[in-house]
Design a protein around this motif. Structure first.
Motif, PDB file in Angstrom:
ATOM      1  N   GLN A  74       0.838  -1.195   0.000  1.00 44.71           N
ATOM      2  CA  GLN A  74       0.000   0.000   0.000  1.00 44.71           C
ATOM      3  C   GLN A  74       0.873   1.246   0.000  1.00 44.71           C
ATOM      4  OE1 GLN A  74      -3.642   0.281   0.431  1.00 44.71           O
ATOM      5  NE2 GLN A  74      -3.408  -1.771  -0.410  1.00 44.71           N
ATOM      6  N   THR A  75       0.468   2.246  -0.788  1.00 42.38           N
ATOM      7  CA  THR A  75       1.167   3.529  -0.764  1.00 42.38           C
ATOM      8  C   THR A  75       0.526   4.398   0.313  1.00 42.38           C
ATOM      9  OG1 THR A  75      -0.274   4.575  -2.393  1.00 42.38           O
ATOM     10  CG2 THR A  75       1.652   3.391  -3.245  1.00 42.38           C
ATOM     11  N   SER A  76       1.170   5.495   0.645  1.00 48.12           N
ATOM     12  CA  SER A  76       0.643   6.382   1.684  1.00 48.12           C
ATOM     13  C   SER A  76      -0.690   7.010   1.286  1.00 48.12           C
ATOM     14  CB  SER A  76       1.662   7.469   2.024  1.00 48.12           C
ATOM     15  OG  SER A  76       2.007   8.184   0.855  1.00 48.12           O
ATOM     16  N   ASP A  77      -0.970   7.091  -0.020  1.00 48.21           N
ATOM     17  CA  ASP A  77      -2.246   7.667  -0.461  1.00 48.21           C
ATOM     18  C   ASP A  77      -3.298   6.602  -0.763  1.00 48.21           C
ATOM     19  OD1 ASP A  77      -1.266   6.658  -2.833  1.00 48.21           O
ATOM     20  OD2 ASP A  77      -1.220   8.573  -3.883  1.00 48.21           O
ATOM     21  N   GLY A  78      -3.054   5.351  -0.325  1.00 43.97           N
ATOM     22  CA  GLY A  78      -4.054   4.302  -0.433  1.00 43.97           C
ATOM     23  C   GLY A  78      -4.065   3.517  -1.721  1.00 43.97           C
ATOM     24  N   HIS A  79      -3.131   3.759  -2.619  1.00 44.77           N
ATOM     25  CA  HIS A  79      -3.057   2.978  -3.849  1.00 44.77           C
ATOM     26  C   HIS A  79      -2.289   1.679  -3.593  1.00 44.77           C
ATOM     27  CE1 HIS A  79      -4.053   6.893  -5.660  1.00 44.77           C
ATOM     28  NE2 HIS A  79      -4.702   6.122  -6.517  1.00 44.77           N
ATOM     29  N   ASN A  80      -2.436   0.765  -4.516  1.00 47.45           N
ATOM     30  CA  ASN A  80      -1.750  -0.518  -4.423  1.00 47.45           C
ATOM     31  C   ASN A  80      -0.540  -0.559  -5.348  1.00 47.45           C
ATOM     32  OD1 ASN A  80      -3.537  -2.114  -2.660  1.00 47.45           O
ATOM     33  ND2 ASN A  80      -5.027  -1.751  -4.282  1.00 47.45           N
ATOM     34  N   ILE A  81       0.442  -1.325  -4.931  1.00 47.39           N
ATOM     35  CA  ILE A  81       1.567  -1.708  -5.782  1.00 47.39           C
ATOM     36  C   ILE A  81       1.573  -3.228  -5.765  1.00 47.39           C
ATOM     37  CG2 ILE A  81       4.067  -1.670  -6.119  1.00 47.39           C
ATOM     38  CD1 ILE A  81       4.110   0.901  -4.369  1.00 47.39           C
ATOM     39  N   TYR A  82       1.480  -3.821  -6.945  1.00 52.18           N
ATOM     40  CA  TYR A  82       1.533  -5.270  -7.055  1.00 52.18           C
ATOM     41  C   TYR A  82       2.921  -5.655  -7.568  1.00 52.18           C
ATOM     42  CZ  TYR A  82      -3.452  -4.842  -6.482  1.00 52.18           C
ATOM     43  OH  TYR A  82      -4.694  -4.541  -5.981  1.00 52.18           O
ATOM     44  N   HIS A  83       3.562  -6.510  -6.812  1.00 51.45           N
ATOM     45  CA  HIS A  83       4.938  -6.935  -7.110  1.00 51.45           C
ATOM     46  C   HIS A  83       4.901  -8.417  -7.470  1.00 51.45           C
ATOM     47  CE1 HIS A  83       9.252  -7.558  -5.287  1.00 51.45           C
ATOM     48  NE2 HIS A  83       9.231  -7.706  -6.603  1.00 51.45           N
ATOM     49  N   PHE A  84       5.218  -8.708  -8.709  1.00 50.69           N
ATOM     50  CA  PHE A  84       5.206 -10.076  -9.224  1.00 50.69           C
ATOM     51  C   PHE A  84       6.635 -10.609  -9.320  1.00 50.69           C
ATOM     52  CE2 PHE A  84       1.513  -8.045 -10.907  1.00 50.69           C
ATOM     53  CZ  PHE A  84       0.569  -8.999 -11.208  1.00 50.69           C
ATOM     54  N   ASP A  85       6.791 -11.876  -9.012  1.00 51.28           N
ATOM     55  CA  ASP A  85       8.026 -12.595  -9.308  1.00 51.28           C
ATOM     56  C   ASP A  85       7.606 -13.867 -10.026  1.00 51.28           C
ATOM     57  OD1 ASP A  85      10.261 -14.270  -9.370  1.00 51.28           O
ATOM     58  OD2 ASP A  85      11.072 -13.438  -7.527  1.00 51.28           O
ATOM     59  N   LEU A  86       7.839 -13.896 -11.330  1.00 48.25           N
ATOM     60  CA  LEU A  86       7.370 -15.015 -12.146  1.00 48.25           C
ATOM     61  C   LEU A  86       8.466 -16.035 -12.446  1.00 48.25           C
ATOM     62  CD1 LEU A  86       5.094 -12.994 -14.585  1.00 48.25           C
ATOM     63  CD2 LEU A  86       4.499 -14.080 -12.409  1.00 48.25           C
ATOM     64  N   TYR A  87       9.528 -16.016 -11.653  1.00 51.07           N
ATOM     65  CA  TYR A  87      10.660 -16.918 -11.886  1.00 51.07           C
ATOM     66  C   TYR A  87      10.233 -18.382 -11.878  1.00 51.07           C
ATOM     67  CZ  TYR A  87      15.277 -19.014 -11.431  1.00 51.07           C
ATOM     68  OH  TYR A  87      16.409 -19.765 -11.637  1.00 51.07           O
ATOM     69  N   ILE A 104      -2.567  -6.441 -13.997  1.00 49.67           N
ATOM     70  CA  ILE A 104      -1.775  -5.709 -14.985  1.00 49.67           C
ATOM     71  C   ILE A 104      -2.594  -4.749 -15.827  1.00 49.67           C
ATOM     72  CG2 ILE A 104       0.083  -7.419 -15.084  1.00 49.67           C
ATOM     73  CD1 ILE A 104      -1.105  -8.493 -17.666  1.00 49.67           C
ATOM     74  N   TYR A 105      -3.910  -4.948 -15.872  1.00 50.43           N
ATOM     75  CA  TYR A 105      -4.752  -4.024 -16.635  1.00 50.43           C
ATOM     76  C   TYR A 105      -5.475  -3.021 -15.735  1.00 50.43           C
ATOM     77  CZ  TYR A 105      -3.765  -6.360 -20.978  1.00 50.43           C
ATOM     78  OH  TYR A 105      -3.119  -6.850 -22.076  1.00 50.43           O
ATOM     79  N   GLY A 106      -5.079  -2.950 -14.472  1.00 46.11           N
ATOM     80  CA  GLY A 106      -5.685  -1.996 -13.549  1.00 46.11           C
ATOM     81  C   GLY A 106      -4.947  -0.669 -13.554  1.00 46.11           C
ATOM     82  N   ASN A 107      -5.296   0.175 -12.614  1.00 45.15           N
ATOM     83  CA  ASN A 107      -4.682   1.502 -12.499  1.00 45.15           C
ATOM     84  C   ASN A 107      -3.745   1.599 -11.306  1.00 45.15           C
ATOM     85  OD1 ASN A 107      -5.832   2.703 -14.804  1.00 45.15           O
ATOM     86  ND2 ASN A 107      -7.766   2.954 -13.696  1.00 45.15           N
ATOM     87  N   ASP A 108      -3.214   0.475 -10.888  1.00 48.63           N
ATOM     88  CA  ASP A 108      -2.217   0.448  -9.822  1.00 48.63           C
ATOM     89  C   ASP A 108      -0.893   0.007 -10.430  1.00 48.63           C
ATOM     90  OD1 ASP A 108      -3.794   1.076  -7.410  1.00 48.63           O
ATOM     91  OD2 ASP A 108      -4.825  -0.804  -7.855  1.00 48.63           O
ATOM     92  N   TYR A 109       0.201   0.348  -9.761  1.00 58.22           N
ATOM     93  CA  TYR A 109       1.504  -0.070 -10.265  1.00 58.22           C
ATOM     94  C   TYR A 109       1.637  -1.584 -10.185  1.00 58.22           C
ATOM     95  CZ  TYR A 109       3.420   4.604 -10.671  1.00 58.22           C
ATOM     96  OH  TYR A 109       3.662   5.886 -11.063  1.00 58.22           O
TER      97      TYR A 109
END
Length: 149
Positions: A74-87, A104-109
């Motif tokens: 979560q960012t300080s302004d309430g947005h999401n960051i999605y972190h993928f590891d596809l190894y 990946i088609y959303g408006n979050d990082y």
């Protein structure tokens, strides 16, 4: 768009490099949230993504989602960051079963390590961030569009 390089001479410069990366995103690539990170094992993808998350205001502890596949911060302004590891992903169907497409088609990082397996379904405006380690241990991050539109 031309390629943009960020140079990191030491680990002490990683937060400064992350700030530079975020500035480049906002100035040159607004509204691009899906970023595919390329680099060899040990190049520093997870370490740099951790610094990026902090720069974007996340207070969460960032770790490699190698076994969970996707971590959410979560960012300080309430947005999401999605972190993928596809190894450890074997095929595109396995990534889709993990829910990758909805993120990946959303408006979050979405920061994706080892993205090769899902390149065919990444959005057209995905950015490529390639991290290369030089012979003296320094890093060069090259930012460019993944696809030439």
């Amino acid at each position: 768009m031309i390629n943009t390089n960020i140079y990191i001479d030491s680990l002490e410069q990683i937060n400064q490099a992350a700030k530079q990366f975020v500035d480049i995103l906002s100035q040159q690539y607004p509204n691009r949230y899906c970023i595919a990170f390329y680099g060899s094992m040990g190049a520093g993808k997870t370490t740099f993504i951790s610094a990026l998350c902090k720069q974007l205001g996340s207070k969460d502890e960032v770790s490699s989602p190698t076994f969970s596949i996707i971590n959410n911060y979560q960012t300080s302004d309430g947005h999401n960051i999605y972190h993928f590891d596809l190894y450890r992903i074997n095929d595109i169907e396995e990534a889709m079963a993990a829910g990758a497409e909805e993120y990946i088609y959303g408006n979050d990082y979405c920061f994706i390590e080892w993205p090769n397996i899902i390149e065919p379904v990444l959005p057209n405006n995905t950015l490529k961030a390639e991290i290369k380690e030089t012979e003296n241990g320094k890093r060069i991050i090259t930012i460019s569009p993944l696809y030439q539109l």
